[in-house]
Motif scaffolding. Structure first.
Motif, mmCIF file in Angstrom:
data_model
loop_
_atom_site.group_PDB
_atom_site.id
_atom_site.type_symbol
_atom_site.label_atom_id
_atom_site.label_comp_id
_atom_site.label_asym_id
_atom_site.label_seq_id
_atom_site.Cartn_x
_atom_site.Cartn_y
_atom_site.Cartn_z
ATOM 1 N N ARG A 1 -2.998 4.217 5.058
ATOM 2 C CA ARG A 1 -1.794 3.400 5.241
ATOM 3 C C ARG A 1 -1.405 3.293 6.712
ATOM 4 O O ARG A 1 -0.761 2.338 7.126
ATOM 5 C CB ARG A 1 -0.608 4.017 4.470
ATOM 6 N N LYS B 1 1.130 5.571 -4.629
ATOM 7 C CA LYS B 1 0.581 6.872 -4.243
ATOM 8 C C LYS B 1 -0.731 7.191 -4.937
ATOM 9 O O LYS B 1 -1.525 7.966 -4.447
ATOM 10 C CB LYS B 1 1.605 7.950 -4.547
ATOM 11 N N GLU C 1 4.583 9.887 7.352
ATOM 12 C CA GLU C 1 4.118 9.276 6.091
ATOM 13 C C GLU C 1 3.673 10.351 5.109
ATOM 14 O O GLU C 1 4.015 10.321 3.924
ATOM 15 C CB GLU C 1 2.928 8.345 6.362
ATOM 16 N N LYS D 1 -5.251 1.417 9.952
ATOM 17 C CA LYS D 1 -5.617 0.245 9.149
ATOM 18 C C LYS D 1 -7.131 -0.001 9.134
ATOM 19 O O LYS D 1 -7.669 -0.460 8.143
ATOM 20 C CB LYS D 1 -4.917 -1.013 9.668
ATOM 21 N N LYS E 1 0.830 -1.212 0.000
ATOM 22 C CA LYS E 1 0.000 0.000 0.000
ATOM 23 C C LYS E 1 0.864 1.261 0.000
ATOM 24 O O LYS E 1 0.597 2.228 0.712
ATOM 25 C CB LYS E 1 -0.947 0.009 1.198
ATOM 26 N N LEU E 2 1.925 1.188 -0.774
ATOM 27 C CA LEU E 2 2.796 2.359 -0.870
ATOM 28 C C LEU E 2 2.589 3.102 -2.180
ATOM 29 O O LEU E 2 3.247 4.111 -2.436
ATOM 30 C CB LEU E 2 4.280 1.936 -0.792
#
Ligand code: SF4
Length: 478
Positions: free
Chosen positions: A448, A283, A319, A451, A280-281
Motif C-alpha cells: 500500500r 486487510k 500504516e 506502489k 487498497k485498504l
C-alpha cells in the motif's frame, strides 16, 4: 362584492413562516430596499413555475444571503466562504437528477471564491450560479469588493478605489463568457420593473439549461445595497440603473443553449463497500489479528535528507501500526527541494487516541545523517532510543541515558542490491529493538505504501536484514 383574485402571492417554495430571534420576527434578514428579497422572489417563482421544487438543492454562501435557507423550502446546504461552486459540483455529480443552484454575493464569488467559480465554469459543471453583484461587501460592513466601482469610497478604500492600488472592477460574467464550457451567462439587474422581469427570464432560462443537462449556467444580478451605499431605496435602485449598469453592461454574455448537446451522465460512484478494495485498504485474511496493547506510546522522529526515504519510512510505520489496531499519526515536514533538502516526519503509535501528531520530544529518533542527529539529539526523551546511520556516533552527540545505535544502514542496503532500501533496513532494526510490531504486519502494509511492485521483495529482505542487525556485537551507547 365579487371575490378578489390574488395575482401576486407568496411563492410556494417559500416556507409559510420563517424563524427569527426575538423582536425581529416581523421582518426578513435583509435591509429595506435590499435586492436580495427581490432576487429570492424571482428565484422562488421560477422554481415553482418550472415544477422543480422537489429536486432543488440550494447552496447558500457566506455573506448577507447566508440565511437563504430560512426562506426556501427546498434542499439546502450552507457552505464555507467562496466554496459554493465546489459544493455545488459535488452535489450535482452525486445527485445528477437534482437541480443544484448556488447563490453567491460578489464578495463571496468574485473575491475569496474566484478560483472556485472559474474552474467550475471551465469544467462546465451542470449547475446554475446566481451571482448577486452589489459592488461591495455588505454583511461585513462595506469593504471594497473586486466589483466595487472606480473612485468609490469604502472602509478599505477611504480615498476611493484607485486603479494603481486596487485594480479595475472585475467583470465576472465577461471573464466566464470567454471560457469554452459555459452554456449560458447573462447579466441582469434590479434597477426597475423592466429589468426585474428580464432578470426572472434569465433565471428561468438558466434553470432550464441545467434541466436539459446542457452544462454551466450563470445569472449575474446587479442589485441594490442601500444600507452600505448610504442611499435610500429609491436612489439605490437608480444607482443600479445608472451607476452599476453603466460599468457592467446588461445582457447575455454567452448563449449556446441552442447548439449545446446534453453532457454525458456522470460516471456512477462506486458502492461504499467497494472503496476499501479500490483504495487498497482491505486487510485481507493474512493480516495478523490486532492484539490488545497495554501501553504503547511511540513518539518517533525520522530525519534525514530528501531522497533517503524518510517520509516513506514513517508512512510505512504508521500504516502497519494502523493495521495492528493502534492509533497512529504521520506528519511530514520537508523543504521545497525534492532531493538533498532536509526532510523529516513525526510518527505516533499509541494504544490511546493521539492528541497531537507533532512530536517535539521523541522517544525514538532515527537520524539518517549527521546534521539530523545534531539537530534533534537534544530533544530525545531520557531513556529514548536513537538509530544513527553511520559507523560511530560523533563523540559530542553521545548523551548518557539514551540507547544509541550507530549502524551504516545504507551500506547494508547496498549489499542487498540497492541503497534505496536503507530506510527499510532501519525499520527492521527498529522493530527488532522494540518489538512494537511483528514483521509480518509491515510486510502486509508494504504494497500500500510502496506502489512499484519491483521493490516489494527487496524491501522484505531489507526488513529482515535490519531486524538481524542488532546482535550483541553491535555497540550500543547507553
Ligand atoms: S447590507 Fe446590503 S446586501 Fe446586506 S442585507 Fe443590507 S442592503 Fe442587503
Amino acid at each position: 362584492m365579487s371575490e378578489l383574485k390574488c395575482i401576486h402571492g407568496k411563492a410556494d417554495c417559500f416556507y409559510e413562516h420563517y424563524e427569527r430571534k426575538g423582536e425581529a420576527q416581523h421582518q426578513t434578514h435583509y435591509c429595506p430596499g435590499c435586492g436580495h428579497g427581490i432576487a429570492h422572489k424571482l428565484l422562488a417563482e421560477s422554481i415553482d413555475e418550472l415544477g422543480i421544487r422537489d429536486r432543488v438543492i440550494l447552496v447558500s454562501p457566506v455573506g448577507c444571503s447566508v440565511f437563504l435557507y430560512y426562506y426556501f423550502d427546498v434542499g439546502n446546504v450552507q457552505v464555507a466562504h467562496g466554496r459554493a461552486p465546489a459544493v455545488a459540483t459535488a452535489l450535482k455529480r452525486a445527485h445528477p437528477e437534482a437541480i443544484v443552484i448556488s447563490y453567491q454575493g460578489d464578495g463571496d464569488l468574485a473575491a475569496i471564491g474566484s478560483a472556485e467559480i472559474l474552474h467550475a465554469a471551465n469544467r462546465g459543471e451542470n449547475y446554475t450560479s446566481i451571482f448577486i453583484n452589489n459592488a461591495i461587501y455588505g454583511m461585513t460592513g462595506g469593504q471594497m469588493a473586486p466589483t466595487t466601482l472606480m473612485g468609490n469610497r469604502t472602509t478599505t478604500t477611504p480615498f476611493g478605489r484607485n486603479v494603481f492600488n486596487d485594480g479595475y472592477p472585475l467583470h465576472v460574467s465577461e471573464v466566464i463568457a470567454t471560457l469554452e464550457a459555459p452554456v449560458y451567462v447573462e447579466r441582469a439587474a434590479l434597477g426597475n420593473i423592466k429589468q426585474i422581469l428580464q432578470a426572472k427570464k434569465a433565471i428561468k432560462k438558466a434553470l432550464e439549461t441545467q434541466m436539459k443537462g446542457l452544462g454551466f449556467s450563470m445569472v449575474e444580478i446587479l442589485s441594490p445595497c442601500p444600507t452600505i451605499w448610504k442611499m435610500d431605496p429609491v436612489d439605490a435602485q437608480k444607482h443600479v440603473r445608472e451607476g452599476l449598469a453603466a460599468v457592467y453592461p446588461l445582457g447575455a454574455k454567452r448563449d449556446r443553449t441552442r447548439e449545446a448537446e446534453p453532457r454525458p451522465a456522470p460516471v456512477p460512484a462506486p458502492a461504499l463497500e467497494e472503496l476499501p478494495r479500490i483504495l487498497k485498504l482491505d486487510k485481507g485474511s493474512d493480516t495478523p489479528a490486532p492484539v490488545h496493547h497495554e501501553t504503547v506510546d511511540f513518539r518517533v522522529k525520522v530525519a534525514g535528507f530528501g531522497g533517503q526515504g524518510v517520509l516513506l519510512l514513517g508512512q510505512l510505520l504508521a500504516e502497519a501500526g494502523m493495521d495492528y489496531g493502534l492509533e497512529v499519526s504521520w506528519l511530514p515536514s520537508y523543504g521545497p527541494e525534492m532531493r538533498s533538502g532536509t526532510s523529516n516526519c513525526h510518527v505516533r503509535l499509541s494504544n490511546k487516541p493521539v492528541d497531537s501528531p507533532f512530536v517535539s520530544s521523541p522517544n525514538v529518533l532515527i537520524a539518517l545523517n549527521e546534521p539530523s542527529l545534531r539537530k534533534f539529539i537534544a530533544t530525545v526523551e531520557p531513556g529514548g532510543l536513537v538509530f544513527y546511520n553511520g559507523t560511530t556516533i560523533p563523540a559530542d552527540c553521545i548523551r548518557p541515558g539514551l540507547r544509541m545505535h550507530a549502524i551504516p544502514f545504507f551500506s547494508v542496503a547496498d549489499e542487498l542490491g540497492s541503497t534505496k532500501v536503507g530506510n527499510i533496513v532501519v525499520l527492521g532494526a527498529l522493530l527488532s529493538a522494540t518489538g512494537v510490531l511483528p514483521l509480518e504486519v509491515v510486510d502486509h502494509a508494504l504494497p500500500r505504501v510502496v506502489k512499484a511492485e519491483k521493490w516489494i521483495e527487496i524491501d522484505r529482505l531489507a526488513l529482515r536484514r535490519g531486524a538481524s542487525l542488532l546482535s550483541p556485537e553491535v555497540p550500543v551507547h547507553v
